[in-house]
Design a protein around this motif. Sequence first.
Motif, PDB file in Angstrom:
ATOM      1  N   ASP A  88      18.868 -22.228  27.309  1.00 16.59           N
ATOM      2  CA  ASP A  88      17.937 -23.001  26.485  1.00 16.59           C
ATOM      3  C   ASP A  88      17.210 -24.058  27.316  1.00 16.59           C
ATOM      4  OD1 ASP A  88      18.422 -21.556  24.203  1.00 16.59           O
ATOM      5  OD2 ASP A  88      20.019 -22.884  23.492  1.00 16.59           O
ATOM      6  N   ARG A  89      17.852 -24.567  28.354  1.00 11.21           N
ATOM      7  CA  ARG A  89      17.163 -25.494  29.259  1.00 11.21           C
ATOM      8  C   ARG A  89      15.985 -24.806  29.929  1.00 11.21           C
ATOM      9  NH1 ARG A  89      21.921 -28.832  32.471  1.00 11.21           N
ATOM     10  NH2 ARG A  89      23.052 -29.381  30.587  1.00 11.21           N
ATOM     11  N   ARG A  90      16.203 -23.544  30.329  1.00 10.63           N
ATOM     12  CA  ARG A  90      15.101 -22.787  30.934  1.00 10.63           C
ATOM     13  C   ARG A  90      13.959 -22.612  29.939  1.00 10.63           C
ATOM     14  NH1 ARG A  90      18.909 -18.633  32.585  1.00 10.63           N
ATOM     15  NH2 ARG A  90      20.094 -19.563  34.245  1.00 10.63           N
ATOM     16  N   ARG A  91      14.310 -22.348  28.682  1.00  5.86           N
ATOM     17  CA  ARG A  91      13.268 -22.204  27.652  1.00  5.86           C
ATOM     18  C   ARG A  91      12.483 -23.505  27.495  1.00  5.86           C
ATOM     19  NH1 ARG A  91      17.466 -19.395  24.806  1.00  5.86           N
ATOM     20  NH2 ARG A  91      17.003 -17.180  24.877  1.00  5.86           N
ATOM     21  N   LEU A  92      13.205 -24.632  27.472  1.00  7.49           N
ATOM     22  CA  LEU A  92      12.524 -25.917  27.337  1.00  7.49           C
ATOM     23  C   LEU A  92      11.625 -26.197  28.535  1.00  7.49           C
ATOM     24  CD1 LEU A  92      15.315 -28.177  25.808  1.00  7.49           C
ATOM     25  CD2 LEU A  92      13.253 -27.328  24.685  1.00  7.49           C
ATOM     26  N   LYS A  93      12.105 -25.884  29.724  1.00  2.00           N
ATOM     27  CA  LYS A  93      11.283 -26.099  30.918  1.00  2.00           C
ATOM     28  C   LYS A  93      10.043 -25.218  30.888  1.00  2.00           C
ATOM     29  CE  LYS A  93      14.944 -27.643  34.009  1.00  2.00           C
ATOM     30  NZ  LYS A  93      15.722 -27.351  35.214  1.00  2.00           N
ATOM     31  N   ALA A  94      10.195 -23.979  30.428  1.00  2.00           N
ATOM     32  CA  ALA A  94       9.035 -23.089  30.326  1.00  2.00           C
ATOM     33  C   ALA A  94       8.041 -23.624  29.298  1.00  2.00           C
ATOM     34  CB  ALA A  94       9.494 -21.682  29.954  1.00  2.00           C
TER      35      ALA A  94
END
Length: 154
Positions: free
Chosen positions: A84-90
């Motif tokens: 989910d951190r990757r999703r937020l960064k994207a």
Amino acid sequence: MNIAWQSAWLLAQRADFSDLGRNLRNGAGLSPGNLLFGAVVIVGVVVALLLLTRWRKVRDERGFNSPRALFRELCQAHDIDRQDRRRLKALARSRNLDQPSRLFLEPDLFDFGAAAGEPTLIERAQLEQLRDRIFGKRLTSDAKPEGVRSRSAS
């Protein structure tokens, strides 16, 4: 057995501390060099402690500015996993945000349009779940918060 024997032998040894003050009793006293050395050591320790205290005070006053660390701490506070951190960064990249931590301040950044490059329906659902986890459940137009009455009921 060998260890037990060595322990008994060490305990049987007599510590002779009576010779420690031998030079002081004979009138030899402390030499000025020894006194000077002791004073230098004490002054050195005091100066080192003062410098350490001042350094920590300056470091604490200066503060800490790390957008990456802030984002990581916010994610930890909201129990957001790595995926989910990757999703937020994207999402932050797609919104051209210089600091992804702004996602934790502005729920409008989670609103999606029909522009190219927007997330798929599955990604939208996942990002909406993240938004709800960060900001709480979004109220629909039909739902009213608890304790709010409609005008007709008054």
